[in-house]
Design an enzyme around this catalytic site. Sequence first.
Site, PDB file in Angstrom:
ATOM      1  N   LYS A  79      19.450  -0.867   5.728  1.00 14.58           N
ATOM      2  CA  LYS A  79      19.179  -2.203   4.747  1.00 14.58           C
ATOM      3  C   LYS A  79      20.454  -2.194   4.146  1.00 14.58           C
ATOM      4  CE  LYS A  79      16.078  -3.567   1.213  1.00 14.58           C
ATOM      5  NZ  LYS A  79      14.865  -3.393   0.726  1.00 14.58           N
ATOM      6  N   LYS A 116      18.192  -4.904   8.715  1.00 13.39           N
ATOM      7  CA  LYS A 116      17.657  -5.761   7.839  1.00 13.39           C
ATOM      8  C   LYS A 116      18.993  -6.112   6.949  1.00 13.39           C
ATOM      9  CE  LYS A 116      14.975  -6.418   3.621  1.00 13.39           C
ATOM     10  NZ  LYS A 116      14.135  -6.089   2.609  1.00 13.39           N
TER      11      LYS A 116
HETATM   12  C1  PBG Z   1      12.389  -4.028  -1.356  1.00 18.48           C
HETATM   13  C2  PBG Z   1      12.422  -5.071  -0.572  1.00 18.48           C
HETATM   14  C3  PBG Z   1      13.437  -6.156  -0.673  1.00 18.48           C
HETATM   15  C4  PBG Z   1      12.977  -7.109   0.461  1.00 18.48           C
HETATM   16  C5  PBG Z   1      12.124  -6.465   1.409  1.00 18.48           C
HETATM   17  N1  PBG Z   1      11.701  -5.096   0.676  1.00 18.48           N
HETATM   18  C6  PBG Z   1      14.173  -6.694  -1.408  1.00 18.48           C
HETATM   19  C7  PBG Z   1      15.498  -5.875  -1.844  1.00 18.48           C
HETATM   20  O1  PBG Z   1      15.671  -4.719  -1.487  1.00 18.48           O
HETATM   21  O2  PBG Z   1      15.994  -6.256  -2.987  1.00 18.48           O
HETATM   22  C8  PBG Z   1      13.618  -8.413   0.863  1.00 18.48           C
HETATM   23  C9  PBG Z   1      13.063  -9.218   1.910  1.00 18.48           C
HETATM   24  C10 PBG Z   1      13.382 -10.435   1.812  1.00 18.48           C
HETATM   25  O3  PBG Z   1      14.571 -10.805   1.460  1.00 18.48           O
HETATM   26  O4  PBG Z   1      12.965 -11.240   2.528  1.00 18.48           O
HETATM   27  N2  PBG Z   1      11.037  -3.643  -1.868  1.00 18.48           N
END
Ligand code: PBG
Length: 326
Positions: free
Chosen positions: A197, A251
């Site tokens: 991520k 992601k």
């Molecule tokens: C964290 C989380 C995020 C997203 C999914 N889980 C945000 C982040 O890491 O700041 C982002 C998903 C998206 O942008 O669609 N709980």
Amino acid sequence: MSFPRHRPRRLRATPALRRLVAEHRLGPDDLVAPLFVREGIDEPQPIASLPGQVQHTRRSLRAEAAELAALGVPAVMLFGVPARKDPRGSEAWNPDGVLARALGDLRADLDDDMVLMSDLCLDEYTDHGHCGLLDSRGDVDNDATLELYGWVAATQAAAGAHVVAPSGMMDGQVGAIRAALDSAGFAGTAILAYSAKYATALYGPFRDAVDVRIADGGDRRTYQQDVANAREALAEIRADLDEGADMVMVKPAMAFLDVIARVRDAVDVPLAAYHVSGEYAMVCAAAQRGWLDLDAVAAEHVLAVKRAGADFVLTYFARHLAESMQ
Ligand code: PBG
């Protein structure tokens, strides 16, 4: 004059031929719908930067999940937006909290007909907006956070999640969550790890969706991956598999197709990719101006992610695409 013997165009001549030789095809089974449920509202609230998406009430969430199930979408990823945030994010492990309640609702309505996945993180629940506990210097304390993730995992599993999905990027989170689930009697609850991520600007609209502002103009670069790195993703994936992840995720999706392809080559477990809020918003914004054909680009994006090697795709287009597939 010499003519080419190999003529790829022969197989592109008709729609039926193109269908026959297509290497990938999309169906509702490829899709996971991310959904937001917010505490303390009477009506669903539109999210301006995610056109067509809303913060659901518990009631509207039930209706949406039932409709997605009827469209053949096999899974949802749930995010809770609590009414009260605090430094530890304690609503995240409240068995009467908004996400736990919503999981209970959907389990009662749909039981095993839909895979209920829950995002397992603290950022929606902390008042500072970070994904973990802060130490006295204001840094995210990795190991202190792991214990809280364990409590959240057990709460979500008890409430009805089939799959918990840790997204906080703490080192050791998958192992800690697996141990917490097993010792609480949830050996059957699966883990979908947001393993690779990235710290990207593409999560902007999501933070509107969950009412998160990171305190003091902060960011997540000390825990999420640097966009510059691809090899590092393989190390993250391997660590999560060693710790017991059942499925892994990359992601965002479109800007990281190379990472998806490399992970696909390296692992045999199910691989997910998250087409994130910013990726969705860009397509919607261009389509609103008449600059892009939304339906065509949405399908191309999801197909590209599958072609790169993902088995399924989390996307805000899930419902729209599933409708077009009926
Ligand atoms: C964290 C989380 C995020 C997203 C999914 N889980 C945000 C982040 O890491 O700041 C982002 C998903 C998206 O942008 O669609 N709980």
